[in-house]
Design a protein around this motif. Structure first.
Motif, short mmCIF file in Angstrom:
data_model
loop_
_atom_site.label_atom_id
_atom_site.label_comp_id
_atom_site.label_asym_id
_atom_site.label_seq_id
_atom_site.Cartn_x
_atom_site.Cartn_y
_atom_site.Cartn_z
N THR A 203 48.48 56.75 48.18
CA THR A 203 49.34 56.63 47.00
C THR A 203 50.52 57.57 47.10
O THR A 203 51.68 57.17 46.94
N THR A 204 50.25 58.85 47.35
CA THR A 204 51.32 59.84 47.33
C THR A 204 52.22 59.77 48.56
O THR A 204 53.34 60.29 48.52
N SER A 205 51.75 59.16 49.64
CA SER A 205 52.57 59.05 50.85
C SER A 205 53.38 57.76 50.90
O SER A 205 54.14 57.55 51.84
N SER A 206 53.24 56.92 49.89
CA SER A 206 53.93 55.63 49.87
C SER A 206 55.18 55.70 49.01
O SER A 206 55.36 56.61 48.19
N SER A 207 56.05 54.71 49.15
CA SER A 207 57.24 54.63 48.30
C SER A 207 56.85 54.35 46.85
O SER A 207 57.61 54.68 45.92
N TRP A 208 55.68 53.75 46.63
CA TRP A 208 55.20 53.45 45.28
C TRP A 208 55.05 54.72 44.44
O TRP A 208 55.23 54.71 43.22
N TRP A 209 54.76 55.84 45.09
CA TRP A 209 54.60 57.10 44.36
C TRP A 209 55.83 57.42 43.52
O TRP A 209 55.72 57.90 42.39
N ASN A 210 57.01 57.13 44.05
CA ASN A 210 58.24 57.44 43.33
C ASN A 210 58.38 56.63 42.04
O ASN A 210 59.10 57.04 41.12
N SER A 211 57.70 55.48 41.97
CA SER A 211 57.69 54.68 40.75
C SER A 211 56.47 55.01 39.88
O SER A 211 56.58 55.07 38.65
N LEU A 212 55.32 55.22 40.51
CA LEU A 212 54.09 55.49 39.76
C LEU A 212 54.24 56.69 38.85
O LEU A 212 53.70 56.71 37.73
N VAL A 213 54.96 57.72 39.30
CA VAL A 213 55.09 58.92 38.48
C VAL A 213 55.75 58.63 37.14
O VAL A 213 55.62 59.42 36.19
N ALA A 214 56.41 57.48 37.02
CA ALA A 214 56.99 57.11 35.73
C ALA A 214 55.90 56.93 34.68
O ALA A 214 56.12 57.23 33.49
N ALA A 215 54.72 56.43 35.08
CA ALA A 215 53.61 56.30 34.14
C ALA A 215 53.13 57.67 33.68
O ALA A 215 52.81 57.88 32.51
N TYR A 216 53.07 58.62 34.61
CA TYR A 216 52.69 59.99 34.26
C TYR A 216 53.73 60.60 33.32
O TYR A 216 53.38 61.25 32.32
N ASP A 217 55.00 60.40 33.67
CA ASP A 217 56.07 60.98 32.86
C ASP A 217 56.10 60.37 31.46
O ASP A 217 56.36 61.06 30.47
N ALA A 218 55.84 59.06 31.38
CA ALA A 218 55.82 58.39 30.08
C ALA A 218 54.70 58.95 29.21
O ALA A 218 54.88 59.15 28.00
N ALA A 219 53.54 59.19 29.82
CA ALA A 219 52.42 59.77 29.06
C ALA A 219 52.78 61.15 28.53
O ALA A 219 52.55 61.46 27.36
N ALA A 220 53.36 61.98 29.38
CA ALA A 220 53.74 63.32 28.95
C ALA A 220 54.80 63.27 27.86
O ALA A 220 54.77 64.06 26.90
N ALA A 221 55.73 62.32 27.96
CA ALA A 221 56.78 62.20 26.95
C ALA A 221 56.21 61.79 25.59
O ALA A 221 56.78 62.12 24.54
N LEU A 222 55.09 61.08 25.60
CA LEU A 222 54.42 60.69 24.37
C LEU A 222 53.50 61.78 23.83
O LEU A 222 52.81 61.58 22.83
N GLY A 223 53.49 62.92 24.51
CA GLY A 223 52.66 64.04 24.06
C GLY A 223 51.22 63.95 24.50
O GLY A 223 50.36 64.65 23.95
N MET A 224 50.93 63.14 25.53
CA MET A 224 49.57 62.95 25.99
C MET A 224 49.24 63.92 27.12
O MET A 224 50.13 64.40 27.83
N ASN A 225 47.95 64.20 27.29
CA ASN A 225 47.47 64.94 28.45
C ASN A 225 47.28 63.98 29.61
O ASN A 225 46.88 62.82 29.41
N VAL A 226 47.53 64.44 30.81
CA VAL A 226 47.36 63.63 32.02
C VAL A 226 46.41 64.35 32.96
O VAL A 226 46.60 65.53 33.27
N MET A 227 45.38 63.64 33.41
CA MET A 227 44.46 64.18 34.40
C MET A 227 44.55 63.31 35.65
O MET A 227 44.45 62.08 35.56
N ILE A 228 44.78 63.93 36.79
CA ILE A 228 44.93 63.21 38.06
C ILE A 228 43.73 63.53 38.94
O ILE A 228 43.39 64.69 39.14
N ALA A 229 43.11 62.47 39.47
CA ALA A 229 41.89 62.63 40.26
C ALA A 229 41.93 61.73 41.49
O ALA A 229 42.13 60.52 41.35
#
Length: 482
Positions: free
Chosen positions: A100-126
């Motif tokens: 995941t992190t070594s692919s070009s998709w990572w640069n888009s996937l982080v938008a989901a993480y950023d959107a969660a943080a912008a909504l005031g949510m906690n994010v756990m990555i596993a």
């Protein structure tokens, strides 16, 4: 979550099987300090790949696509995340892997993480291991993955990092050594945001909780009815779960648990007699009583998804179903009684189990009352000395309704009520004007209006009318379920 074909209960060595059996029986080798409430800031869901997260290619949460740009991913993720928030969730757990992190998709996937943080949510990555391995198969790739994640989010206080999902291929010594090395690699990240998995499949916290090198970290525990564990009562499930905590509930987060949500099971029914129901009561009651965080497996399924590789895969255990196309997406609840129980564990519902009780006003010390025990549609409600009689006994139904007499519901006249609208009883219809959220702060909020159940003028006298009003957090809007 792992499919049953890869669970250690099915593939482990004899020694490992013995350890797992002992764990299922609640027999533990060690004890820890007394449990103190400390992790209930996490209440949420897992947002997984529809194939499960055991993959050899990049992880793609349901509803997203590797062809999506950052902007499109953000636009898709936002309504899904808001749907999770509507459940009461404030935390999302994402699965990743080195691909995941070594692919070009990572640069888009982080938008989901950023959107969660912008909504005031906690994010756990596993990170998940490779299918069937239970171990890290490439340490260089593993640390390259974590280097990428920590470099981007290590300084963001909304993010927590879960070392490794279900490390069932490690001994206790191997796992604690791995965890200690991982912590040493990232000393700048506060330990309160580093999550160490329990032994085997996150099912035993004795070794990781006792290791002084891991002091100050959070601990991840999973528990399922998979693998053959059954108990006839809630009490037996509670004993098993507490045994696996080994006294470390003050650091523990239940990062995965789940039951079938798409089979019509009523999780507001009797506590004992059905293994899944007893289990679900046990875990939600226990995390609430111990002040533990909990994250349901799983948050969402695709609308067309009907099967998966395991008995508690996304399709059967998802609390919501994804509908819509493009960026016009929404979530629908798959089992309202399942959500009631989940919210109860999060501390957002009182008595969300189908039982009746009075609603005592915190400001007045009087109860929500149907005057004169009337049963006619349109009878307006007030407060009165608490008697415990049937005209003061309210049952929270699985659809959010508050029912009295077994057939009348707390009802708001009209579909667009304004502050000051008097509330009444009416035949239960299931309409949105009869649906309420019992919140953690004691307010009772109308779902379509967002207005609070309010004692008029902060009155305290018998007969004072009850209405809707803009939520203020005042004592005349707070109710205690007894």
């Amino acid at each position: 979550m792992r499919s049953t074909g890869h669970r250690p209960r099915c593939t482990a060595s004899i020694g490992l099987v013995l350890a797992l059996v002992l764990g299922c029986l609640g027999i533990q080798a060690g004890t820890g300090p007394p449990a103190q409430a400390a992790t209930n800031q996490f209440h949420g869901v897992n947002w997984a790949d529809y194939r499960d997260n055991y993959l050899t290619d990049p992880n793609v949460p349901i509803g997203l696509s590797t062809s999506d740009s950052y902007a499109t991913t953000y636009a898709k993720a936002t309504p899904i995340l808001k749907g999770f928030q509507n459940l009461g969730a404030n935390t999302i757990r994402f699965g990743i892997n080195p691909q995941t992190t070594s692919s070009s998709w990572w640069n888009s996937l982080v938008a989901a993480y950023d959107a969660a943080a912008a909504l005031g949510m906690n994010v756990m990555i596993a990170p998940w291991t490779q299918p069937g391995s239970g171990r890290i198969t490439n340490m260089n790739a593993f640390y390259a993955m974590w280097d990428t994640v920590i470099a981007k989010y290590g300084g963001n206080s909304r993010f927590s990092f879960d070392l490794l999902n279900e490390p069932w291929g490690y001994s206790a010594t191997e796992l604690t050594d791995l965890a200690a090395a991982w912590l040493a690699r990232y000393p700048a990240v506060p330990r309160g945001r580093m999550v160490i998995p329990g032994l085997w499949s996150d099912i035993d916290l004795c070794a990781v909780g006792a290791d002084s090198r891991l002091k100050g970290t959070l601990l991840s525990i999973h528990m399922y009815t998979l693998g053959g564990e059954t108990h006839p009562t809630e009490a037996a499930w509670i004993a098993s779960f507490k045994g696996r905590l080994c006294g470390y509930a003050d650091r523990a987060v239940l990062t995965e648990f789940g039951v079938p949500m798409t089979t019509g099971v009523n999780y507001n029914g009797p506590r004992d007699g059905n293994n899944n129901v007893s289990y679900y009561y046990a875990l939600t009651d226990t995390v609430r009583s111990l002040g533990m965080g909990s994250l349901l497996w799983t948050g969402v399924k695709r609308a067309d998804q009907t099967a998966g590789p395991g008995p508690c895969f996304n399709a059967s255990c998802a609390i919501t179903s994804l509908t819509g196309t493009g960026t016009n997406l929404s979530l629908t609840v798959t089992n309202r009684s399942g959500l009631d129980r989940l919210r109860y564990g999060w501390g957002l519902n009182d008595n969300g189990d189908g039982t009746a009780g009075v609603l005592r006003g915190a400001g007045s010390n009087r109860c929500l009352d149907v005057p004169g025990a009337a049963t006619a549609n349109g009878t307006l409600l007030n407060i009165w000395d608490c008697t415990g009689r049937t005209n003061q006994q309210w049952t929270q139904l699985s659809d959010g309704a508050l029912q009295v007499y077994g057939n009348k519901c707390l009802d708001v006249p009209g579909q667009a009520p304004a502050p000051g609208t008097a509330v009444r009883i009416w035949d239960c219809t299931g309409g949105a004007n009869q649906q309420w959220n019992l919140t953690a702060d004691g307010t009772i909020v109308g779902r379509p209006s967002g207005l609070c159940l309010d004692v008029t003028g902060a009155g305290t006298a018998n007969g004072t009318r009850v209405q809707l009003w803009t939520c203020s957090g005042a004592g005349n809007q707070k109710w205690i379920r007894k």
